[in-house]
Design a protein around this motif. Structure first.
Motif, PDB file in Angstrom:
ATOM      1  N   THR A 223      18.723  -0.851   6.240  1.00 28.53           N
ATOM      2  CA  THR A 223      18.297  -1.724   7.326  1.00 28.53           C
ATOM      3  C   THR A 223      18.363  -0.992   8.659  1.00 28.53           C
ATOM      4  N   ALA A 224      17.224  -0.848   9.284  1.00 30.61           N
ATOM      5  CA  ALA A 224      17.120  -0.275  10.634  1.00 30.61           C
ATOM      6  C   ALA A 224      15.803  -0.759  11.227  1.00 30.61           C
ATOM      7  N   PRO A 225      15.702  -2.069  11.515  1.00 27.97           N
ATOM      8  CA  PRO A 225      14.418  -2.635  11.980  1.00 27.97           C
ATOM      9  C   PRO A 225      13.908  -1.996  13.261  1.00 27.97           C
ATOM     10  N   ALA A 226      14.808  -1.535  14.137  1.00 22.03           N
ATOM     11  CA  ALA A 226      14.343  -0.910  15.381  1.00 22.03           C
ATOM     12  C   ALA A 226      13.593   0.388  15.092  1.00 22.03           C
ATOM     13  N   ILE A 227      14.018   1.118  14.075  1.00 20.76           N
ATOM     14  CA  ILE A 227      13.314   2.346  13.702  1.00 20.76           C
ATOM     15  C   ILE A 227      11.984   2.018  13.046  1.00 20.76           C
ATOM     16  N   ASP A 228      11.985   1.048  12.149  1.00 22.62           N
ATOM     17  CA  ASP A 228      10.725   0.623  11.522  1.00 22.62           C
ATOM     18  C   ASP A 228       9.705   0.218  12.589  1.00 22.62           C
ATOM     19  N   ASP A 229      10.159  -0.509  13.585  1.00 20.49           N
ATOM     20  CA  ASP A 229       9.267  -0.949  14.658  1.00 20.49           C
ATOM     21  C   ASP A 229       8.764   0.249  15.463  1.00 20.49           C
ATOM     22  N   TRP A 230       9.637   1.221  15.742  1.00 24.80           N
ATOM     23  CA  TRP A 230       9.241   2.418  16.491  1.00 24.80           C
ATOM     24  C   TRP A 230       8.116   3.147  15.759  1.00 24.80           C
ATOM     25  N   ILE A 231       8.295   3.349  14.468  1.00 25.60           N
ATOM     26  CA  ILE A 231       7.294   4.074  13.677  1.00 25.60           C
ATOM     27  C   ILE A 231       5.977   3.304  13.645  1.00 25.60           C
ATOM     28  N   ALA A 232       6.054   1.993  13.432  1.00 25.47           N
ATOM     29  CA  ALA A 232       4.837   1.176  13.377  1.00 25.47           C
ATOM     30  C   ALA A 232       4.078   1.225  14.699  1.00 25.47           C
ATOM     31  N   ARG A 233       4.795   1.184  15.817  1.00 28.57           N
ATOM     32  CA  ARG A 233       4.142   1.251  17.129  1.00 28.57           C
ATOM     33  C   ARG A 233       3.506   2.621  17.362  1.00 28.57           C
ATOM     34  N   PHE A 234       4.157   3.679  16.901  1.00 29.51           N
ATOM     35  CA  PHE A 234       3.620   5.022  17.103  1.00 29.51           C
ATOM     36  C   PHE A 234       2.328   5.224  16.304  1.00 29.51           C
ATOM     37  N   THR A 235       2.303   4.733  15.084  1.00 26.53           N
ATOM     38  CA  THR A 235       1.141   4.964  14.221  1.00 26.53           C
ATOM     39  C   THR A 235       0.007   3.972  14.461  1.00 26.53           C
ATOM     40  N   ALA A 236       0.315   2.833  15.068  1.00 25.02           N
ATOM     41  CA  ALA A 236      -0.674   1.760  15.198  1.00 25.02           C
ATOM     42  C   ALA A 236      -1.912   2.188  15.964  1.00 25.02           C
ATOM     43  N   THR A 237      -1.755   3.070  16.943  1.00 25.58           N
ATOM     44  CA  THR A 237      -2.894   3.481  17.765  1.00 25.58           C
ATOM     45  C   THR A 237      -3.442   4.850  17.353  1.00 25.58           C
ATOM     46  N   ARG A 238      -2.985   5.355  16.212  1.00 22.24           N
ATOM     47  CA  ARG A 238      -3.415   6.682  15.764  1.00 22.24           C
ATOM     48  C   ARG A 238      -3.905   6.589  14.317  1.00 22.24           C
ATOM     49  N   PRO A 239      -5.087   7.032  14.008  1.00 21.42           N
ATOM     50  CA  PRO A 239      -5.624   6.911  12.648  1.00 21.42           C
ATOM     51  C   PRO A 239      -5.078   7.984  11.704  1.00 21.42           C
ATOM     52  N   LEU A 240      -3.760   8.097  11.643  1.00 22.88           N
ATOM     53  CA  LEU A 240      -3.140   9.136  10.828  1.00 22.88           C
ATOM     54  C   LEU A 240      -3.106   8.735   9.361  1.00 22.88           C
ATOM     55  N   SER A 241      -3.293   9.705   8.489  1.00 25.00           N
ATOM     56  CA  SER A 241      -3.114   9.501   7.054  1.00 25.00           C
ATOM     57  C   SER A 241      -2.346  10.694   6.500  1.00 25.00           C
ATOM     58  N   GLY A 242      -1.373  10.410   5.632  1.00 23.15           N
ATOM     59  CA  GLY A 242      -0.588  11.485   5.040  1.00 23.15           C
ATOM     60  C   GLY A 242       0.884  11.138   5.053  1.00 23.15           C
ATOM     61  N   PHE A 243       1.720  12.162   4.945  1.00 20.53           N
ATOM     62  CA  PHE A 243       3.164  11.982   5.009  1.00 20.53           C
ATOM     63  C   PHE A 243       3.628  12.243   6.444  1.00 20.53           C
ATOM     64  N   LEU A 244       4.491  11.378   6.941  1.00 16.25           N
ATOM     65  CA  LEU A 244       4.926  11.455   8.332  1.00 16.25           C
ATOM     66  C   LEU A 244       6.421  11.197   8.376  1.00 16.25           C
TER      67      LEU A 244
END
Length: 385
Positions: A223-244
């Motif tokens: 459980t680390a919802p703040a980290i999950d949210d950080w990652i989701a916000r970072f990727t949301a505006t970037r069309p990245l595909s792959g391992f990150l």
């Protein structure tokens, strides 16, 4: 029906074995293209063929030609970069038709693993990253004067070249290093599978036994919802595909501060069930399941670290308990050779640590790690939109 072929571009690291086992379980033919003659994946029953390539750092043209030839001759449909070789792979296959490389683009990879550009991009997005500046600049001097700092290469891996400094200390590092405000707190690393900016699965973990700066025992953080949210916000505006993958320091207030990004696999891959991960690579709507075990280790490096404390009985026993409380990342009753022959298979790496005085991380990556070849330091202004 013709069996489809998957190519992994590195075979020396345990995390590549997870991909080989996962795609083999789905019925794919798995081959490996690797500069080392001997490596752990060569021993796996899940790997059909191993092809030796020139090392990209010493012979980049030869590496690109050999990789393209392997893709064509083996009728490869999907290429999966594993580690630091990713930019070399993307450069080699940029114009290759009929094959998919599961990775962010070459420009995206170069920008993400540029620690200065990553920090500036995340800061522009309003995400929490420590103040970061190029060494020798007024901004770097201001950061050093305001509190403890960390210095590191702008392009680096496996903790190489990282140094810690007290507030106000005189900092003398090369021009290609950065100065970053040091955050005290819990170090949590992540591994995500991303399709077109959407996070399909994320494993969070922390090291429980370290060999230098590399975790050789690691436990899943559930459980680390703040980290999950950080990652989701970072990727949301970037069309990245792959391992990150990201490294975070979580401070006393619970704020996660991202200190770097690695657009590749990390040890977090071991917490995901291999076949479900492979299926999710192929189908973005597929669910990824976690393994029931939450504590893993790389047995031989972990045992080496434990025995380095043999003259301190209490520490030695404590580290042994950590080693034997975790499950090995390689061991599998159905695929035993990689575990029992790990030491001879890793000789190209071990030789450099024993006789060359190199760290394990440096020895494992020095022939594949990518560094920018531009002479105008264009990475200083690179931005990822």
């Amino acid at each position: 029906m013709v069996q489809k072929t998957i190519l992994l571009t590195l075979g020396r690291l345990p995390k590549a074995l997870e991909l080989a086992r996962g795609f083999s379980a789905l019925g794919y033919r798995v081959i490996v293209a690797e500069p080392h003659a001997w490596h752990v994946l060569r021993l796996s029953r899940h790997v059909t063929k191993s092809i030796r390539l020139p090392a990209p750092n010493s012979n980049p043209d030869g590496y690109r030609r050999a990789l393209r030839r392997a893709v064509r001759q083996e009728a490869v449909c999907l290429v999966l970069p594993v580690s630091e070789e990713a930019p070399h792979v993307l450069e080699a296959l940029a114009d290759e038709s009929g094959v998919t490389v599961f990775s962010p683009t070459q420009r995206e990879v170069e920008t993400l693993q540029d620690k200065l550009a990553f920090a500036h991009n995340a800061q522009t997005d309003g995400l929490s990253v420590p103040e970061t500046a190029l060494s020798g600049t007024d901004e770097a001097h201001a950061i050093a004067a305001s509190g403890p700092t960390v210095t590191k290469p702008v392009h680096g891996c496996s903790g190489q070249g990282v140094a810690f400094h007290d507030q106000g200390a005189e900092i003398r590092v090369p021009a290609d290093h950065l100065v970053q405000r040091r955050i005290d707190g819990r170090h949590i690393s992540t591994f995500s599978l991303v399709h077109n900016g959407r996070v399909c699965a994320t494993a969070l973990y922390e090291g429980t036994l370290m060999l230098g700066t590399v975790a050789v025992c690691f436990r899943r953080v559930t459980t680390a919802p703040a980290i999950d949210d950080w990652i989701a916000r970072f990727t949301a505006t970037r069309p990245l595909s792959g391992f990150l993958s990201f490294d975070f320091i979580v401070d006393a207030d619970g704020t996660p501060w991202a200190i770097e990004c690695n657009p590749r696999t990390t040890s977090g891959i071991h917490f995901l069930e291999p076949a479900s991960l492979a299926q999710a690579v192929l189908d973005k709507s597929s669910d990824v399941t976690f393994r029931s075990h939450a504590h893993f280790q790389q047995f031989f490096p972990a045992l080496t670290e434990a025995y380095s404390h043999i003259l301190s009985p209490r520490r030695f026993v404590g580290k042994l308990k950590t080693v034997f409380s975790a499950r090995d990342v390689i061991f599998d009753w159905r695929d035993l050779k990689p575990f029992f022959l790990m030491t001879p298979a890793s000789w190209p790496i071990l030789r450099q640590t024993i006789f060359g005085g190199k760290s394990l991380g440096e020895a494992a990556t020095q022939d594949i790690v990518w560094t920018p070849r531009d002479t105008n330091n264009q990475w200083r202004t690179r931005h990822l939109d």
